[in-house]
Design an enzyme around this catalytic site. Structure first.
Site: not given
Ligand SMILES: *Cc1c(COP(=O)(O)O)cnc(C)c1O
Length: 432
Positions: A362-363, A331, A335, A291-292
């Site tokens: 305004c932060e 971001r 962090y 899942e990229p």
């Molecule tokens: C956020 C997330 C991803 C993708 O993460 P990347 O760091 O963007 O690759 C894949 N799977 C799950 C369950 C996530 O929460």
């Protein structure tokens, strides 16, 4: 010269992205502006598909984590490239379905999906709902029964891996709000419960150990831990789970000094572990999902801003104020994320100044980067913040009632709007 592949500098000394002059883009579409190189997105997707074919013989599926950057056009691109999509809310699910994305290739995540979201997922035939807890499992079985359906599910497992990344984006360890713990027996209990339910079909297990991870070892370790659980499940229930979802989290280069491992190497090493270890444990090599998110869109995008003023506080620092900020890119405020910044209309000049780039909210914490190198700039110059394709537009807010920027996609030098700039009418549309 600059950190991402799809950018360059043209004869006018202007920064280009996907062959388009960013200074012209800023002029035509206004700033702030998100710009993506479509070819770069497709190139990244195809690299993952190629390695899935090469290292798993195609016995797997690439699933784009749409929370990194979600809009209809991005869903269409994924559909055209024939990959899956991971959604984490009813809104992302709706977006994917609205362009006709095949539901079987949708993976639905989340640690607290609402009943309405689960109903929509079952109704539309989402292929894999990643179940996070036992309450959700029971609700889902009941919803599927009431619709006379069987819901395909996977369980989110916390494999107990400490991936070396920022604490906020480390999710594989036991103290995480996501998923079932391994050590406590919770995961095995959930598997047994699901196997006894008539309206869910357990397709396999899922883990996602964090984000922006540079090393391959934690991924290899996670795969091993998961496969050991598959073996225990086989021994205790006689069931061999057919699929394994290894999540995303592959790091990208935000700064020149960073050195993430190439994704091909990750795929090669992890696939070797998956194949040899499942053989060793006496279980079938599962169908693998990855899942990229960030690694597909992050470096393919940048954000353009116009400088409004430069404030030099002697012996303290120089603030360069831009017409966007934490509203379109939270971001750094969240962090302290690193970014490389370039003056788009002086991209061929040296970055000799050390400045703080500040937003217009305004932060005091509304900063995009502190102590960053930049060309000498004045009011009216265009700044490009690089590698903002992931978790920028998708994290944008209307804080201070600032309209969200437009998103433009460039392909072979041609630009088109894929998300329009928000208007004040839209911001006030729901006010009564
Ligand atoms: C956020 C997330 C991803 C993708 O993460 P990347 O760091 O963007 O690759 C894949 N799977 C799950 C369950 C996530 O929460």
């Amino acid at each position: 010269m600059y950190v991402s592949d799809c950018i360059s500098v043209n004869d006018c000394g202007h920064l280009t992205v996907g062959g388009a002059d960013t200074v012209k883009l800023a002029k035509s579409f206004g700033t702030p502006l998100y710009v993506f190189d479509e070819n770069e997105i497709r190139k990244n997707i195809r690299a993952f598909i190629r390695s899935m074919n090469e290292f798993y013989n195609g016995n797997g599926m690439v699933v784009y984590a749409s929370k990194a950057f979600c809009c209809k056009e991005m869903c269409r691109i994924c559909m055209q490239e024939n990959i899956g999509i991971d959604v984490v809310s009813g809104g992302e699910l709706y977006t994917a379905l609205s362009v006709g994305f095949p539901a079987e290739k949708i993976v639905f995540h989340g640690n607290n999906k609402t009943r309405e979201e689960l109903v929509a997922a079952v109704e539309n035939g989402v292929g894999r709902i990643i179940v996070d807890n036992l309450t959700e499992l029971e609700t889902l079985n009941e919803i599927a029964a009431s619709q006379g359906k069987t819901a395909g599910i996977m369980f989110r497992i916390k494999p107990g891996i400490d991936a070396h990344t920022h604490d906020f984006i480390k999710t594989g360890q036991i103290d995480s709000k996501f998923g079932f713990a391994l050590e406590t027996g919770e995961a095995m209990e959930a598997v047994k419960a699901a196997l006894g339910m008539p309206n869910v079909k357990l397709r396999g297990l899922h883990c996602h150990i964090g984000s922006q991870i540079f090393d391959i070892d934690p991924f290899e370790l996670a795969a091993k831990v998961m496969l050991e659980l598959y073996k225990d499940i086989k021994e205790q229930t006689g069931v061999e789970l057919p699929e394994l979802n290894l999540g995303g989290g592959f790091g990208i280069k935000y700064l020149e000094s960073e050195n993430p491992k190439p994704y091909g190497e990750y795929m090669k090493n992890v696939s070797a572990v998956v194949k040899s270890f499942s053989h060793e444990l006496g279980i079938k090599t599962p169908f693998v999902l990855i899942e990229p998110g960030r690694s597909i869109v992050g470096a393919a995008g940048l954000t353009l801003y116009t400088v409004g003023n430069v404030k030099n506080i002697p012996d303290i620092r120089t603030y360069v104020s831009i017409d966007g900020g934490m509203g379109d890119n939270p971001r750094y405020a969240l962090y302290k994320a690193d970014y490389e910044i370039v003056c788009a209309n002086k991209a061929n000049e040296e970055r000799t100044e050390t400045v703080t780039v500040a937003g217009k909210c305004c932060e005091s914490g509304d900063l995009i980067q502190e102590n960053t190198k930049l060309q000498p700039v004045n009011a009216g110059d265009i700044l490009a913040v690089l590698s903002t394709g992931a978790y920028n537009y998708s994290m944008a807010s209307n804080y201070n009632r600032i309209a969200r920027p437009a998103v433009v996609m460039v392909r072979d030098g041609e630009a088109r709007v894929v998300v329009k700039r928000e208007t004040y009418e839209q911001i006030t549309a729901n006010d009564v």
